[in-house]
Design an enzyme around this catalytic site. Structure first.
Site, PDB file in Angstrom:
ATOM      1  N   GLU A   1       0.173  23.241  -3.344  1.00  0.00           N
ATOM      2  CA  GLU A   1       0.300  23.516  -1.806  1.00  0.00           C
ATOM      3  C   GLU A   1       1.849  24.086  -1.684  1.00  0.00           C
ATOM      4  OE1 GLU A   1      -0.168  19.929   0.767  1.00  0.00           O
ATOM      5  OE2 GLU A   1      -2.313  19.891  -0.197  1.00  0.00           O
TER       6      GLU A   1
ATOM      7  N   ASN B   1      -9.101   5.969   1.558  1.00  0.00           N
ATOM      8  CA  ASN B   1      -9.610   7.285   2.588  1.00  0.00           C
ATOM      9  C   ASN B   1     -10.619   7.921   1.357  1.00  0.00           C
ATOM     10  OD1 ASN B   1      -9.425   9.329   3.727  1.00  0.00           O
ATOM     11  ND2 ASN B   1      -7.957  10.346   2.058  1.00  0.00           N
TER      12      ASN B   1
ATOM     13  N   CYS C   1      -3.909  12.248   1.834  1.00  0.00           N
ATOM     14  CA  CYS C   1      -3.643  11.608   1.152  1.00  0.00           C
ATOM     15  C   CYS C   1      -2.221  11.482   0.614  1.00  0.00           C
ATOM     16  CB  CYS C   1      -4.424   9.901   0.963  1.00  0.00           C
ATOM     17  SG  CYS C   1      -5.583  10.400  -0.654  1.00  0.00           S
ATOM     18  N   HIS C   2      -3.418  12.738  -0.621  1.00  0.00           N
ATOM     19  CA  HIS C   2      -2.321  13.553  -2.106  1.00  0.00           C
ATOM     20  C   HIS C   2      -0.442  13.772  -1.705  1.00  0.00           C
ATOM     21  CE1 HIS C   2      -3.678  17.056   0.108  1.00  0.00           C
ATOM     22  NE2 HIS C   2      -2.977  17.667  -0.953  1.00  0.00           N
TER      23      HIS C   2
ATOM     24  N   TYR D   1       5.226   6.419   2.167  1.00  0.00           N
ATOM     25  CA  TYR D   1       4.769   5.053   2.226  1.00  0.00           C
ATOM     26  C   TYR D   1       5.130   4.473   3.729  1.00  0.00           C
ATOM     27  CZ  TYR D   1       1.578   5.211  -1.200  1.00  0.00           C
ATOM     28  OH  TYR D   1       0.981   6.115  -1.876  1.00  0.00           O
TER      29      TYR D   1
END
Length: 161
Positions: free
Chosen positions: A154, A119, A127-128, A96
């Site tokens: 990912e 979001n 946002c993950h 953040y």
């Protein structure tokens, strides 16, 4: 006019919403969305089909970037944060604090967290990929277990057993 459809993803049912210009919302089944806010159910609407196809490719590890158009509805600050989120590459994370610094407002860490939490377009606006400063997985409207699964997909996190 808004339209919506649903997609059964490997992480559960996803509702996809769009207007005539782009995707306006993607929510996992655990999100709270009022049915009257979704619009007309229209599974075959072209933007919904495009988003579904790109999500299928993403979950099959065949897509790292999304090209379906988005329609962002939020405050100027929220849209600024969401655009910063979209700049986080596949397979990477940011804190953040990193995002607050990226948008030129290093003291706005809490406000960035709040905008991140609002979001409306999960996965496409990633946002993950935002984690606590110490790398800890914190808050995700779709559930922390889904956040973990997306980061595993990912390659950010090792696969859990």
């Amino acid at each position: 006019m808004r339209y919506f459809g649903q997609y059964e993803s490997p992480l559960g049912l996803i509702t996809i919403q769009c207007d005539e210009l782009g995707i306006t919302g993607i929510w996992f089944e655990t999100h709270t969305t009022r049915p009257e806010d979704l619009g007309t159910q229209e599974q075959d609407f072209p933007l919904l089909q495009q988003a579904k196809g790109q999500l299928e490719q993403y979950f099959a590890r065949q897509r790292h970037e999304f090209t379906v158009p988005l329609s962002l509805y939020g405050t100027v600050f929220q849209r600024q944060v969401w655009r910063a989120l979209m700049s986080i590459p596949f397979g990477e994370t940011r804190s953040y604090q990193d995002l607050a610094e990226q948008i030129g407002n290093p003291k706005a860490v809490r406000a960035v967290g709040s905008a991140n939490g609002r979001n409306p377009i999960s996965v496409l606006i990633p946002c993950h990929r935002v984690v606590g400063k110490n790398g800890q997985l914190s808050g995700y409207a779709g559930g922390v277990e889904r956040k973990q699964a997306l980061l595993e997909l990912e390659g950010v996190l090792p696969l859990s057993k």
